[in-house]
Design a protein around this motif. Structure first.
Motif, short mmCIF file in Angstrom:
data_model
loop_
_atom_site.label_atom_id
_atom_site.label_comp_id
_atom_site.label_asym_id
_atom_site.label_seq_id
_atom_site.Cartn_x
_atom_site.Cartn_y
_atom_site.Cartn_z
N ILE A 3 4.08 11.81 6.27
CA ILE A 3 3.53 10.40 6.91
C ILE A 3 3.66 9.60 5.53
O ILE A 3 2.98 10.03 4.64
N LYS A 4 4.49 8.55 5.80
CA LYS A 4 4.67 7.42 4.65
C LYS A 4 3.89 5.84 4.99
O LYS A 4 4.32 5.71 6.03
N VAL A 5 3.18 5.76 4.17
CA VAL A 5 2.47 4.57 4.37
C VAL A 5 3.07 3.56 3.26
O VAL A 5 2.67 3.73 2.20
N ASP A 22 -7.73 -0.21 6.21
CA ASP A 22 -8.23 0.44 7.51
C ASP A 22 -7.10 1.41 7.96
O ASP A 22 -7.59 2.60 8.58
N VAL A 23 -5.82 1.46 7.64
CA VAL A 23 -4.93 2.54 8.01
C VAL A 23 -5.12 3.66 7.08
O VAL A 23 -5.24 4.81 7.47
N VAL A 24 -5.38 3.38 5.75
CA VAL A 24 -5.33 4.55 4.79
C VAL A 24 -6.97 5.46 4.93
O VAL A 24 -7.00 6.34 4.88
N PRO A 36 1.28 7.42 0.00
CA PRO A 36 1.23 5.97 -0.06
C PRO A 36 2.72 5.42 -0.85
O PRO A 36 2.65 6.01 -2.02
N LEU A 37 3.32 4.67 -0.64
CA LEU A 37 4.42 4.03 -1.28
C LEU A 37 4.32 2.71 -1.49
O LEU A 37 4.18 1.86 -0.50
N ASP A 38 4.24 2.41 -2.90
CA ASP A 38 3.86 0.88 -3.30
C ASP A 38 5.17 0.14 -3.19
O ASP A 38 6.20 0.45 -3.76
N ILE A 39 5.11 -1.12 -2.61
CA ILE A 39 6.40 -1.85 -2.57
C ILE A 39 6.26 -3.05 -3.40
O ILE A 39 7.39 -3.73 -3.92
N ALA A 40 5.01 -3.04 -4.07
CA ALA A 40 4.76 -4.28 -5.16
C ALA A 40 5.26 -3.84 -6.47
O ALA A 40 6.00 -4.97 -7.11
N CYS A 41 5.51 -2.69 -7.00
CA CYS A 41 5.97 -2.44 -8.25
C CYS A 41 7.09 -1.38 -8.29
O CYS A 41 7.45 -0.85 -9.10
N ILE A 69 4.35 2.00 8.74
CA ILE A 69 4.12 3.53 8.74
C ILE A 69 5.57 4.24 9.17
O ILE A 69 5.90 3.87 10.25
N PHE A 70 5.55 5.41 8.56
CA PHE A 70 6.89 6.18 9.09
C PHE A 70 6.35 7.63 8.98
O PHE A 70 5.42 8.13 8.18
N ASN A 71 7.00 8.35 9.80
CA ASN A 71 7.17 9.84 9.79
C ASN A 71 8.28 10.33 9.42
O ASN A 71 9.22 10.27 9.85
N GLU A 72 8.34 10.83 7.92
CA GLU A 72 9.76 11.15 7.26
C GLU A 72 10.49 9.79 7.35
O GLU A 72 10.05 8.89 6.81
#
Length: 107
Positions: A3-5, A22-24, A36-41, A69-72
């Motif tokens: 699961i990728k958030v 809330d999600v995490v 967790p995948l950070d899109i800010a940096c 949110i993704f699954n793979e």
């Protein structure tokens, strides 16, 4: 299955921060493993997220906001669809995971 958030670590929006928490928090409470995948940096994460959110799920400006949110590689949804799945006790289905025995989804 992973699961990728997609999150923004340095978002100036308190609404986005609350949604991400809330999600995490809910995934951690259910003991669902996620990445967790950070899109800010991380530009690669940001571009991957933007390219893989289905066009019908993108806002009018075309730029999806976190959390996503993704699954793979498969898109699960954004905060709103996550929240609805949570309210309906369908989070495992939403994530594309088998519900654990004894959960409300397993009934």
């Amino acid at each position: 299955m992973v699961i990728k958030v997609f999150l923004a670590s340095s978002s100036g929006s308190t609404a986005i921060k609350k949604k991400q928490q809330d999600v995490v928090g809910f995934l951690e409470a259910l003991k669902v493993e996620y990445t967790p995948l950070d899109i800010a940096c991380n530009e690669d994460n940001r571009m991957w997220m933007r390219e893989n959110v289905p066009s019908e799920k993108k806002p009018s400006n075309g730029i999806p906001l976190p959390p996503q949110i993704f699954n793979e590689e498969g898109y699960c949804g954004d905060y709103e669809t996550f929240f609805n799945a949570k309210e309906d006790n369908l989070v495992y289905s939403f994530l594309g995971l088998d519900p654990p025995p004894g959960s409300k989804e397993d009934e």
